[in-house]
Design a protein around this motif. Structure first.
Motif, PDB file in Angstrom:
ATOM      1  N   VAL A 157       0.826  -1.176  -0.032  1.00 53.63           N
ATOM      2  CA  VAL A 157       0.061  -0.074  -0.006  1.00 53.63           C
ATOM      3  C   VAL A 157       0.976   1.238  -0.026  1.00 53.63           C
ATOM      4  CG1 VAL A 157      -1.697   1.391   1.410  1.00 53.63           C
ATOM      5  CG2 VAL A 157      -1.997  -1.021   1.054  1.00 53.63           C
ATOM      6  N   TYR A 158       2.057   1.384   0.865  1.00 52.56           N
ATOM      7  CA  TYR A 158       2.755   2.484   0.761  1.00 52.56           C
ATOM      8  C   TYR A 158       3.498   2.922  -0.396  1.00 52.56           C
ATOM      9  CZ  TYR A 158       3.047   4.529   5.584  1.00 52.56           C
ATOM     10  OH  TYR A 158       2.666   5.267   6.833  1.00 52.56           O
ATOM     11  N   GLY A 159       3.785   1.946  -1.169  1.00 51.79           N
ATOM     12  CA  GLY A 159       4.263   1.833  -2.508  1.00 51.79           C
ATOM     13  C   GLY A 159       3.244   2.592  -3.614  1.00 51.79           C
ATOM     14  N   GLY A 160       1.870   2.128  -3.242  1.00 47.19           N
ATOM     15  CA  GLY A 160       0.960   2.688  -4.192  1.00 47.19           C
ATOM     16  C   GLY A 160       0.852   4.300  -3.777  1.00 47.19           C
ATOM     17  N   ILE A 161       0.823   4.523  -2.448  1.00 50.43           N
ATOM     18  CA  ILE A 161       0.888   5.848  -2.067  1.00 50.43           C
ATOM     19  C   ILE A 161       1.877   6.763  -2.618  1.00 50.43           C
ATOM     20  CG2 ILE A 161       0.698   7.424  -0.279  1.00 50.43           C
ATOM     21  CD1 ILE A 161      -0.481   5.379   1.618  1.00 50.43           C
ATOM     22  N   ILE A 162       3.043   6.428  -2.422  1.00 46.44           N
ATOM     23  CA  ILE A 162       4.406   7.226  -3.008  1.00 46.44           C
ATOM     24  C   ILE A 162       4.061   7.217  -4.078  1.00 46.44           C
ATOM     25  CG2 ILE A 162       6.808   7.201  -3.057  1.00 46.44           C
ATOM     26  CD1 ILE A 162       6.596   5.774  -0.269  1.00 46.44           C
TER      27      ILE A 162
END
Length: 251
Positions: A88-93
């Motif tokens: 998820v964090y990769g998607g946000i970034i």
């Protein structure tokens, strides 16, 4: 939990993907309506959404690869598995990078659109985590407490073992975050404040929920999970962005 929603011929529709689709669709509608009320140019939303989605998927996949770089070194074929393995964090970034590049290219105020879209991001995440629950991914640690959930054999979670339903914790948190951001957006003083609040609150919530996660495949940095380590960085970025926006009074 029913991970397989229904089948049409040989094509299977999964609850996980269905919930993500609902989240993205509702998030898009909410952003459109709020954008129109604010007098923003919503005609760019379709193309902007493509950039956000594309960079988001790419970012979530790249961060996943980073967390399992040792496994990839032993088995490079993992790189070609596109069915699972997203962070998820990769998607946000990735989404933030894609949004910035799009706004830069089309001379749009990035912080203004960032503020507009982050409540919808939280809403989409809330539905996405429900999908995680049905699929059994992102599961919690083993527990003897009454809140423990036992997943079936066809789930991504270990079968027959009571686990903390961290997916539902995340979903509830994201729904609350959505309403907090929507409320705060009406009172913001400068562009970038809503986005900053999202980064700060999401990083805090994610750091805490990670304590109860049991899927160790997500990697670690010292004693912290990868997501906890990133949460600390995101928290710092959020506080810094909020401070800079207030000082510069960006409109």
């Amino acid at each position: 939990m029913h991970n397989e929603l229904f089948k049409i011929g040989g094509l299977t529709f999964y609850t996980y993907g269905f919930m993500i689709a609902i989240g993205i669709g509702l998030g898009y509608v909410v952003a459109q309506k709020r954008g129109k009320k604010l007098g923003m140019n919503v005609e760019v939303f379709d193309s902007l959404a493509i950039w956000l989605f594309g960079f988001g998927i790419l970012g979530s996949k790249i961060l996943y690869w980073i967390t399992i770089i040792d496994q990839i070194a032993m088995n490079p074929s993992i790189l070609f598995n596109l069915m699972d393995g997203y962070v998820v964090y990769g998607g946000i970034i990735g989404g933030i990078i894609g949004g910035y590049l799009y706004c830069k290219k089309h001379n749009l105020n990035f912080l203004e659109y960032f503020d507009l879209l982050v409540p919808s991001v939280a809403l989409a995440q809330a539905f996405g985590r429900i999908g995680c629950f049905f699929a059994g991914c992102c599961y919690g640690s083993v527990t003897d407490s009454p809140i423990g959930i036992t997943f079936p054999a066809n789930s991504l979670a270990p079968a027959g073992i009571p686990l903390i339903p961290t997916q539902l914790f995340s979903s509830v948190f994201d729904f609350i975050l959505f309403f907090v951001l929507i409320t705060f957006a009406r009172k913001k003083k400068t562009n970038g404040e809503v986005a900053s609040l999202y980064l700060v609150l999401y990083s805090i919530g994610r750091f805490i929920i990670e304590i109860f996660r049991g899927d160790l495949i997500r990697g670690s940095v010292g004693t912290l999970s990868t997501s906890q380590f990133i949460s600390i960085l995101v928290f710092i970025v959020g506080i810094t962005l909020f401070t800079l926006c207030r000082k510069s009074n960006v409109k």
